[in-house]
Design a protein around this motif. Structure first.
Motif, PDB file in Angstrom:
ATOM      1  N   VAL A  61     102.321 -20.933  21.105  1.00  0.00           N
ATOM      2  CA  VAL A  61     102.993 -21.977  20.295  1.00  0.00           C
ATOM      3  C   VAL A  61     102.518 -23.347  20.773  1.00  0.00           C
ATOM      4  O   VAL A  61     102.432 -23.594  21.988  1.00  0.00           O
ATOM      5  CB  VAL A  61     104.536 -21.888  20.448  1.00  0.00           C
ATOM      6  CG1 VAL A  61     105.212 -22.994  19.626  1.00  0.00           C
ATOM      7  CG2 VAL A  61     105.054 -20.512  20.021  1.00  0.00           C
ATOM      8  N   ILE A  62     102.176 -24.227  19.802  1.00  0.00           N
ATOM      9  CA  ILE A  62     101.894 -25.637  20.155  1.00  0.00           C
ATOM     10  C   ILE A  62     103.026 -26.482  19.568  1.00  0.00           C
ATOM     11  O   ILE A  62     103.369 -26.333  18.377  1.00  0.00           O
ATOM     12  CB  ILE A  62     100.536 -26.091  19.570  1.00  0.00           C
ATOM     13  CG1 ILE A  62      99.393 -25.486  20.390  1.00  0.00           C
ATOM     14  CG2 ILE A  62     100.428 -27.616  19.566  1.00  0.00           C
ATOM     15  CD1 ILE A  62      98.017 -25.901  19.904  1.00  0.00           C
TER      16      ILE A  62
ATOM     17  N   LYS B  93      95.969 -22.296  12.111  1.00  0.00           N
ATOM     18  CA  LYS B  93      94.965 -21.813  13.083  1.00  0.00           C
ATOM     19  C   LYS B  93      95.119 -22.547  14.416  1.00  0.00           C
ATOM     20  O   LYS B  93      94.917 -21.989  15.473  1.00  0.00           O
ATOM     21  CB  LYS B  93      93.549 -22.093  12.557  1.00  0.00           C
ATOM     22  CG  LYS B  93      93.253 -21.580  11.181  1.00  0.00           C
ATOM     23  CD  LYS B  93      93.148 -20.060  11.177  1.00  0.00           C
ATOM     24  CE  LYS B  93      91.899 -19.598  11.892  1.00  0.00           C
ATOM     25  NZ  LYS B  93      92.020 -18.142  12.208  1.00  0.00           N
ATOM     26  N   GLY B  94      95.405 -23.832  14.347  1.00  0.00           N
ATOM     27  CA  GLY B  94      95.492 -24.615  15.593  1.00  0.00           C
ATOM     28  C   GLY B  94      95.432 -26.094  15.238  1.00  0.00           C
ATOM     29  O   GLY B  94      95.645 -26.464  14.068  1.00  0.00           O
TER      30      GLY B  94
ATOM     31  N   LYS C 197     101.335 -20.401  16.247  1.00  0.00           N
ATOM     32  CA  LYS C 197     102.429 -21.172  15.632  1.00  0.00           C
ATOM     33  C   LYS C 197     102.310 -22.629  16.056  1.00  0.00           C
ATOM     34  O   LYS C 197     102.048 -22.921  17.236  1.00  0.00           O
ATOM     35  CB  LYS C 197     103.777 -20.599  16.100  1.00  0.00           C
ATOM     36  CG  LYS C 197     104.065 -19.185  15.549  1.00  0.00           C
ATOM     37  CD  LYS C 197     105.465 -18.725  15.924  1.00  0.00           C
ATOM     38  CE  LYS C 197     105.767 -17.366  15.273  1.00  0.00           C
ATOM     39  NZ  LYS C 197     107.115 -16.901  15.618  1.00  0.00           N
ATOM     40  N   VAL C 198     102.516 -23.534  15.087  1.00  0.00           N
ATOM     41  CA  VAL C 198     102.511 -24.982  15.402  1.00  0.00           C
ATOM     42  C   VAL C 198     103.850 -25.562  14.933  1.00  0.00           C
ATOM     43  O   VAL C 198     104.239 -25.402  13.762  1.00  0.00           O
ATOM     44  CB  VAL C 198     101.332 -25.705  14.687  1.00  0.00           C
ATOM     45  CG1 VAL C 198     101.479 -27.220  14.866  1.00  0.00           C
ATOM     46  CG2 VAL C 198      99.992 -25.222  15.259  1.00  0.00           C
TER      47      VAL C 198
ATOM     48  N   LEU D  95     103.771 -22.612  10.466  1.00  0.00           N
ATOM     49  CA  LEU D  95     103.884 -24.081  10.612  1.00  0.00           C
ATOM     50  C   LEU D  95     105.351 -24.462  10.384  1.00  0.00           C
ATOM     51  O   LEU D  95     105.948 -24.072   9.375  1.00  0.00           O
ATOM     52  CB  LEU D  95     102.983 -24.773   9.574  1.00  0.00           C
ATOM     53  CG  LEU D  95     102.915 -26.303   9.634  1.00  0.00           C
ATOM     54  CD1 LEU D  95     102.469 -26.798  11.019  1.00  0.00           C
ATOM     55  CD2 LEU D  95     101.938 -26.825   8.567  1.00  0.00           C
ATOM     56  N   TYR D  96     105.926 -25.193  11.331  1.00  0.00           N
ATOM     57  CA  TYR D  96     107.361 -25.525  11.271  1.00  0.00           C
ATOM     58  C   TYR D  96     107.532 -27.029  11.469  1.00  0.00           C
ATOM     59  O   TYR D  96     106.752 -27.669  12.184  1.00  0.00           O
ATOM     60  CB  TYR D  96     108.134 -24.767  12.372  1.00  0.00           C
ATOM     61  CG  TYR D  96     107.846 -23.289  12.385  1.00  0.00           C
ATOM     62  CD1 TYR D  96     106.796 -22.774  13.151  1.00  0.00           C
ATOM     63  CD2 TYR D  96     108.589 -22.409  11.595  1.00  0.00           C
ATOM     64  CE1 TYR D  96     106.502 -21.426  13.139  1.00  0.00           C
ATOM     65  CE2 TYR D  96     108.299 -21.042  11.585  1.00  0.00           C
ATOM     66  CZ  TYR D  96     107.253 -20.558  12.363  1.00  0.00           C
ATOM     67  OH  TYR D  96     106.969 -19.209  12.351  1.00  0.00           O
TER      68      TYR D  96
END
Lengths: 416, 995, 116, 173
Positions: A36-37, A219-220, A232-233, A358-359
């Motif tokens: 997760v980022i 993807k990032g 996950k971002v 994406l959140y």
């Protein structure tokens, strides 16, 4: 929990001339990829990392901050905490936060200086009274502790307030005893300390340029320190969230406005509770150093300059000098501005979106600081389970299409 | 006054005055600041530091003072006043701050003894004890020791604002400012010079650095220049005025003290806040000397070298006869010369620069006056009981010797005063020649001159100014400036001196105001707070009322050493306005207290007062709330009386505050159809209609009655609160969405006063007042209006009412308003006409089931929710908000809908704002949220029905008619049993309105 | 405070003006034809760039005329002011001082005072 | 005409004038109608004033003119003019005679005095003679007309007391 802070730790370090306190957090360079980022190293971002690691066992996380952690709105607000919002969904969300605030110092073993000295909203006309009586009754049914104070009770709690001899006299107030203030920097530092201990990478001075997606799956992110892969971002970057969402093809209904605040010079204790007055745009509390922290209104136009116009300061000070006559002989020490991202219904967005993985957690307007632990907690749940928690279910992105808004602007303007 | 008096100081009168400090009386000269007065009486101890309560003395001679903050007892106890700025006057009563019981013996100094425990950020690491302890025990303790001054007394200031619009603003009336001003004399630029002192001259009067200009001594040159400027047509001077804020597009804020050196007359304005809009800003506000960190550098008796020199030159007092001078630059020799001129002598001159870098003139002058000289040496520390007694010197061979001295004057170099420049969003750059930041790229029309631009040389000052102001096309000005010091400034980097004393209690301060030591910086960096903003917030370094003016650059120097980075890489923290603490009273100006917001009054306001109206604030308007018939009549009694009498005979309300908009043009009809939900196409001329205005989100924004004169001419009324918003809303759509429509708008709110008369006897009364108008039902039906001439003015009467009774709204020119109102009462007497206020209006309209925008609606209510489907023009293609009405959420069946509510037990009263629930009782302590159906929006005791009537918005209200439910009460747990009914309680068939 | 150059009245204090949000968002000709989502886009969504922003102003306490402006929201600099019926200036005319989406502008905003 | 303030450098009197507010497109047809009804030429440049000792005719904004009669006229005539103007669809005229208050400000220090209440730039180079402006004075929307070295300031009647108090309060501070 390796680092333990207590009065004993202070005495132990006193003997060694305070030379070997341990480092609070590391500032490493980013790895190639993470599970997760989290984009945004404010209270909400660092909190989300903490709860992902602590409650959902996800530790391979990077919190990426473009400046220094806690340097955005976390370091620029008036530190007020309350949960007496009108609609049920908001009341539950903010009260989930107040409950977490109540033992956050113990949980992080880092003093948030959370002082539940009560928050008071003043009524200056009949319309205010009606609106507050409704809010108090709704709060009561939601299990909140808001109550009505008449002028005499207000004068006992705040002796320096002039309730009668002013253009819009104080007719009463809605008071939430469990509300209060906390030290804003301590929130970011506390969460950073403990999430770093659980293996979370905190990367400062690294700016996310855009979010990489591939047929509707994240993807990032491309950053000033190169591309970082992630399944996950989670974007929690206040006003910049809409700029970054754009790069992933997602539109957010945010508008970023300056919200200004100012502090007076430090004096001995004069006010022991938090007083808010929406009609005249002036919110006052006293910090532990003795400075009176005063919140002003938002500016009327979009801006990212973290400054705002001087006339907003004048508007607030005009009201304060009348409401608290002792200010006639006091001086303003500093003025500054944060950037608040506002949704059309003045409620936040804690939600998934069409792009998988994406959140977004943004749109907090003037309510961001008070919501920090609660927002981080439910956002962590949303990211971990790819499903919103019951509390933040209503704060989704679809509400702006189907119209199921949660309008916290308060009742419409004065009429009759 | 035992200190040495510099007789030939021209800025101080020899007139003696009496001042009181901490209860004791001292004498001083008129023109002294509190600081120079106390120094004149050899007083060193003046306060106690913020955290450790260590003894503190006067450290500087200006706005940058970190220690000498005092309370002025005879000025409403004004706290945190800078002794180095505040001018004394006969009878001023000063007290020191932050000490108990007394300055010399302060319990607070226990913090100093415990100081090893109270390291940087200690409060984050403890006080987390059992729940609630922080609020009840630790926090009150900390708050009592923190904070400097005691709170001031209440004070209603009369300070005012003064706006200026100038071409050029010169900030600083010193040498550079005066040169620039001379170049601008009698040009076509309007110039304003702002100077913080009461004399012009800056460095010329504050120091011994400049000997002469064009052969004249500095005092003469300044006076000559001032005469020239005052003689000019285009330059104005503001003295005793400090620029505090530099806003965007060259808008600056400056504060003028109107009672400098005088007792404040509280019914005059003691401060003026100048708000200056300028095309060009010339910053000539000089530089600030910075200090050096060494052991006990906070002891009373340590004072910056240029400040010591300023006390001699500007205030005519030598704080000490034989101070030790400790410098790392070439400027302090002028202080030595000042002392020699007075017959005093420094007891040592310590210069940390290498021997061959020190100027020969300095070496010769020191040996000529046999002043002990310590080249390549530094001060290791100083000691003494509440004042400097011994100074420890580390010579070039690293040995430490000590000498006796009572004052120590360090100079760590000079920082260009870039605070205002960075506020202007300009960028600064590091300059290794002066070892400080200096202005680099301006963001606005900002020009920096002299030492603020980093140019410390006097010789080429004129050429710099001529070059920078060449765009103004003024004359060249070249002056012969002779100085007492070598012109090219030389300095060696020195932020702190180390001590080999290992004691835990030895402290070398980096921020005197907030008691931050150099050890705290090191500890913060160890703990990971290495970003400069983290460091500042964790240690509170340079966050005091002086904003670290003499020390913030030093802290960057020390941090860059620890992090082994260049200073420009470390960067600065944000320079947050104001430059110095700015009085709240001045910011507010005169637009506060009784002038906080205008009181808008209707043309017959005085009649209301004469008839014992109690007023209510509605926006800026003062509206009669109710009329007291006798002194002790309560609102409840008055409202019951007024409501009953209106329904039985007749009542009249002053409705002048309602908004009125005249709409005219070829496309007026199309415009009205787009703005409102109703269809106006088939509406007959000279008729009126109740109309709704929505926002694009479909929610009700305002309502009002529309009078149609013809298809091309309408008059719309709006709510009082909504008037400006509706007018602006119409203008916006006309200009930005439908410019092709030819429609013109005029707000005529104040061109017509409005009297709403209603009740069974209304027709008789108006027939008497307007005898030539036929008020019969046939000739004057419901919702129609007539225009007529009343004493040569345009007048209008509309048959409509908000009470549900037979009613008329009379629109009359303000010129005849009072006369007509009294005429109506003359005729109304025999029909028992009663004046009523907004509270009765609310009650009567509730009896009739009419909604109030802002009470039943709260920005989340659509027309359908309050059964106004009949007001929506079904056949209309489009109107603002129409599309939103069919969105999935707005079309939902279970939305909140308007209903009436009556208690089953007619004697009970339902409170506004309470909620409708299905359970009979509420738990005393509500843990889990309780479902509710909606809230009570209005509730009154109806004198006409003799029971409480309420209106509410509840989920799927239309389906719940006749259902039994409960309403909560503010305190109790027993809910009130109620029944859901139609919201129209009186005359559902509208017989009274239309008969 | 910002000085705004009203196209009709000349330079005036910003306190005389009100901001109208993003410019060139025309009201849909036929709202009924739009889906809930598209109609929601028009009512609630406005762009929120940090940098070049096309926006509307009205001289509320003056001539009460609406006009458009191009402003750099990272430094609050007005780059161009034009009337409602002038056509929309092309974005290439303006050079934002920003190096990256959320980077600080090269020209200081009072927060990053040191020239990099 | 009542004198509010009279010092050596600032002189303020309260006046009473009749006034018509006219809206239209300012094109030829509009000018013809106005000239016919009022026998005066409406100014065409924004914020421009045409004046004599009888009247002030000002263009306040893109579609708005104000005609202020400095010398009182028979009110019947004014009402007739207004209804004649209104008989044309493309013109809206409203009677502003009794809903406004008027202050005449003159004296050497008038600019500095007014600049205690407004930030508006009163200097000749920005606010030339025979021009007008709509701006904020003492937080109230006002019209300010500049003609032969004096100002005429008007605002809504409901602000009358507040405006007068602000003026008189300042003079002795």
């Amino acid at each position: 929990m390796r680092k333990k802070y207590s009065f004993l730790s202070l005495i132990k370090n006193a003997f060694t001339n305070n030379e070997n306190w341990e480092k609070m957090w590391e500032s490493p360079d980013p790895k190639k990829g993470y599970d997760v980022i989290i984009v945004g190293g404010g209270g909400h971002g660092l909190g989300t990392a903490y709860y992902l690691a602590k409650e959902h066992g996800i530790k391979n996380i990077a919190v990426i901050e473009k400046g220094w952690l806690g340097g955005g709105n976390t370091g620029r607000n008036t530190t007020i905490i309350r949960s007496n919002y009108l609609w049920n969904e908001s009341a539950h969300l903010y009260d989930h936060s107040v409950k977490l605030w109540e033992n956050l110092s113990e949980e992080l073993n880092f003093n948030m200086m959370f002082s539940q000295r009560g928050v008071m909203n003043l009524a200056h006309n009949e319309h205010d009274i009606k609106e507050m009586k409704r809010r108090i009754s709704a709060n009561r049914l939601n299990g909140l502790d808001t109550q009505w104070l008449d002028t005499k009770e207000i004068e006992e709690l705040v002796p320096i307030m002039n309730t009668k001899n002013l253009r819009y006299p104080v007719l009463g107030a809605a008071f939430q005893p469990r509300g209060g203030v906390a030290r804003h920097d301590a929130v970011a530092w506390g969460y950073a300390l403990r999430s770093n201990e659980m293996g979370v990478d905190i990367i400062q001075n690294c700016e996310v340029k855009d979010i990489q997606t591939d047929n509707h799956k994240v993807k990032g992110v491309n950053t000033s320190k190169g591309f970082i892969k992630a399944d996950k971002v989670a974007v929690v970057a206040s006003g910049h969230t809409s700029v970054l969402a754009q790069t992933a093809g997602v539109k957010l209904p945010l508008q970023s406005r300056p919200l200004q605040a100012l502090v007076s010079e430090p004096i001995k204790p004069v006010i022991n509770t938090v007083v808010m007055s929406n009609a005249v745009h002036a919110y006052v509390s006293q910090s532990d150093k003795g400075e009176l922290v005063i919140g002003a209104g938002t500016d009327g136009y979009n801006s990212f300059t973290q400054r705002g116009g001087y006339d907003v300061i004048e508007e607030t000070v005009r009201a304060i000098v009348e409401l608290y006559p002792i200010f006639g002989k006091m001086k303003m020490l500093r003025q500054w501005g944060g950037i608040v991202d506002i949704c059309p219904d003045a409620s936040p967005i804690i939600s998934k979106c069409d792009v998988k993985g994406l959140y977004f957690n943004c749109g907090w307007g003037t309510g961001g600081f008070k919501a920090t632990p609660g927002s981080a907690n439910v956002f962590a749940h949303t990211v971990a389970n790819d499903q919103p928690h019951k509390i933040n279910e209503a704060f989704n992105l679809e509400r702006f299409s189907d119209g199921r808004l949660i309008d916290e602007h308060g009742a419409a303007a004065v009429a009759h | 006054m035992s200190a040495i008096n510099n007789k030939n100081c021209k800025y101080i009168s020899q007139v003696e005055i009496k001042i009181t400090f901490d209860g004791k009386s001292y004498s001083a000269f008129d023109g002294d600041t509190v600081a120079s007065a106390l120094l004149r009486n050899n007083i060193r101890l003046i306060g106690r530091s913020f955290k450790y309560h260590r003894p503190r003395g006067i450290y500087t001679c200006g706005i940058e003072e970190p220690n000498a903050l005092v309370q002025i007892l005879n000025e409403h106890n004004e706290p945190n006043t800078r002794a180095t700025i505040k001018r004394t006057y006969d009878g001023i009563n000063i007290s020191s701050q932050n000490r108990w019981p007394s300055l010399s013996f302060d319990i607070g100094s226990i913090n100093n003894i415990l100081s090893p425990i109270f390291s940087a950020g200690f409060y984050y690491k403890t006080f987390m004890g059992p729940k609630g302890f922080w609020k009840k025990i630790y926090e009150p303790l900390i708050r009592r020791t923190a904070g400097l001054g005691k709170p001031p007394k209440n004070f209603r200031s009369k300070s005012i604002h003064q706006n200026h619009n100038v071409d050029i603003l010169i900030v600083g009336g010193g040498l550079s400012g005066l040169i620039a001003a001379r170049k601008l004399i009698d040009t076509n630029n309007e110039v304003l010079i702002v100077e913080q002192d009461c004399f012009l001259g800056g460095i010329l009067k504050n120091s011994n650095k400049v000997k002469s200009i064009d052969g004249k001594n500095v005092f003469e040159w300044v006076n000559e220049t001032e005469k020239l400027i005052l003689g000019s047509k285009n330059i104005k001077i503001l003295k005793n005025t400090l620029v505090t804020t530099y806003n965007f597009t060259n808008h600056l804020i400056a504060l003028e003290d109107k009672f400098v050196g005088k007792k404040i007359d509280t019914n005059k304005s003691e401060l003026t806040l100048h708000k200056i809009r300028t095309t060009h800003t010339i910053l000539a506000n000089g530089h600030i000397e910075r200090f050096i960190s060494f052991r006990n550098n906070d002891l009373p008796g340590v004072m910056l070298a240029s400040s010591f020199e300023k006390y001699i030159e500007r205030y005519g007092v030598a704080p000490d006869e034989n101070p030790v001078i400790f410098t790392n630059n070439s400027s302090t020799i002028s202080l030595v010369k000042s002392l020699i001129n007075l017959g005093c002598k420094p007891s040592a001159y310590i210069d940390s620069r290498n021997k061959n870098d020190i100027e020969d003139e300095t070496k010769d002058y020191l040996s000529k006056n046999n002043i002990p000289f310590y080249p390549e040496s530094e001060v290791e520390g100083c000691e003494g009981n509440k004042k400097v007694e011994k100074v420890y010197i580390r010579s070039s061979n690293k040995e430490i010797s000590s000498i006796k001295a009572s004052m120590l004057c360090p100079s760590g170099g000079f920082n260009p005063d870039i605070h205002l420049f960075t506020q202007s969003k300009g960028l600064v750059k590091w300059d290794d020649k002066i070892i400080s930041f200096k202005p680099d790229t301006a963001f606005q029309n900002t020009i920096t001159l002299g030492s603020v631009s980093g140019n410390y040389k006097f010789k080429d000052l004129c050429s710099e100014i001529n070059k920078k102001l060449s765009f103004l096309k003024t004359n060249e000005l070249n002056l012969e400036i002779e100085t007492n010091i070598r012109d090219d400034f030389s300095i060696k980097e020195l932020w702190e001196t180390k001590t080999n004393k290992k004691s835990k209690w030895s402290k070398s301060f980096i921020d005197l105001h907030n008691d931050v030591t150099t050890k705290d910086l090191q500890q913060a960096i160890n703990e990971g707070y290495d970003r400069i903003e983290h460091l500042k917030r964790y240690t509170t370094n340079s966050m005091g009322t002086d904003q670290g003016k003499i020390s913030s650059i030093n802290s960057l120097g020390i941090v860059s050493k620890i992090l082994k980075k260049k200073i420009s890489e470390v960067g600065t923290t944000t320079y947050r306005p104001p430059y110095a603490p700015l009085s709240f009273a001045a910011i507010a100006g005169r637009s506060t207290y009784e002038y906080y917001d205008p009181e808008r009054k209707t043309p017959i306001h005085n009649w209301h007062i004469k008839n014992n109206a109690v007023f209510e604030d509605v926006g800026q308007w003062k509206r009669p709330w109710y009329f007291k018939k006798y002194k002790t009549e309560t609102m409840h009694q008055a409202v019951q009386r007024e409501s009953k009498q209106t329904r039985q005979s007749a009542g009249i309300l002053d409705g002048s505050t309602l908004g009125k908009i005249e709409i005219k043009g070829k496309d007026a009809l199309e415009f009205m159809n787009l703005m409102y939900t109703n269809a106006f196409t088939k509406m007959k001329p000279m008729t009126s209609r109740y109309a709704l205005m929505l926002g694009e989100d479909g929610m009700i924004m305002d309502d009002g009655i529309i009078c149609k004169i013809n298809d091309k001419h309408f008059i719309a009324t709006t709510t009082s609160g909504g008037a400006p918003k509706v007018f602006a809303h119409m203008e916006e759509f006309l200009q930005t969405e439908w410019p092709h429509l030819q429609v013109y708008l005029n707000s005529i709110t104040e061109q017509f006063t409005t009297f709403n008369i209603s009740g069974p006897k209304a027709r008789e009364i108006v027939s008497k007042v307007f005898s030539d108008i036929d008020f019969s039902n046939e000739k004057f039906p419901f919702m129609t209006f007539k225009t007529f001439n009343y004493k040569n003015t345009q007048a209008r009467i509309m048959r409509a009412s908000f009470t549900g009774e037979l009613g008329y709204e009379i629109y009359i020119s303000p010129q005849h308003a009072l006369e007509l109102w009294e005429l109506i009462f003359k005729h109304g007497k025999d029909f028992d006409l009663v004046p009523y206020g907004t509270e009765t209006m609310h009650l009567l309209r509730a009896e009739k089931g009419y909604v109030v925008i802002g009470q039943e609606t709260d920005g989340t209510v659509t027309p359908i929710d309050i059964n106004f489907n009949w007001m929506i023009g079904k056949k209309k293609k489009d109107f603002i908000g129409k599309r939103s009405l069919t969105r999935s959420d707005t079309a939902r069946e279970d939305r909140k809908q308007l209903v009436g509510i009556v208690p089953l037990d007619k004697s009970q009263f339902i409170e506004e704002g309470q909620h409708i629930v299905e359970c009979e009782n509420l738990p005393s302590k509500i843990k889990m949220p309780i479902e509710y159906l909606g809230h009570i929006s209005s509730s009154y005791h109806s004198p006409n029905l003799n029971h409480c009537i309420s209106m509410a918005m509840i989920k799927s209200g239309n389906k719940l008619m006749g259902k039994k439910l409960f309403v909560s009460t503010p305190k109790g747990t027993k809910n009130i049993p109620v029944e859901i009914v139609s919201p129209v309680f009186i005359d559902p068939e509208n017989k009274r309105l239309t008969s | 405070m910002i000085l705004i150059n009203c196209p009709y009245c000349g330079e005036r204090e910003q306190s005389e003006f009100s901001n109208g949000g993003e410019a060139h968002v025309a009201r849909p000709k036929n709202p009924e034809a739009l889906s809930d989502k598209d109609w929601g886009q028009y009512v609630f969504y406005r762009s929120n760039p940090k940098g070049i922003f096309y926006e509307r102003w009205v001289h509320t306490h003056g001539c009460r005329k609406w006009f458009n402006a191009v402003r750099d929201t990272s430094t609050d600099t007005f780059l161009k002011i034009y009337k409602l019926d002038d056509n929309r200036p092309d974005i290439s005319e303006f050079k934002s001082t920003l190096k990256s989406p959320s980077g600080e502008p090269s020209v200081g905003s009072g927060n990053f005072a040191v020239k990099k | 005409m009542t004198t509010l303030i009279s010092t050596d450098r600032v002189h303020i009197t309260q006046r009473n004038f009749q006034q018509i507010l006219i809206r239209g497109d300012g094109k030829d047809r509009f000018n013809q109608i106005i000239t016919k009804e009022t026998s005066l030429q409406p100014p065409s440049k924004n914020l421009e004033i045409k004046t004599s000792d009888q009247y002030i005719f000002a263009k306040n904004s893109f579609d708005q003119w104000t005609l202020v009669y400095l010398v009182e006229r028979d009110y019947k005539e004014i009402i007739k003019t207004i209804s004649n103007l209104n008989s044309n669809d493309e013109i809206l005229a409203s009677d502003y005679s009794y809903g406004q208050v008027y202050f005449e400000v003159s004296g050497e220090n008038k600019d500095e005095f007014l600049n205690k209440l407004t930030q508006f730039d009163l200097r000749n180079k920005k606010f030339p003679d025979l021009s007008m402006a709509q701006t904020l004075i003492a937080r109230i929307d006002c019209y300010i007309y500049k003609l032969n070295n004096k100002y005429i300031i008007t605002c809504n009647k409901s602000y009358e007391d507040y405006f007068k108090e602000r003026l008189t309060d300042l003079i002795n501070l």
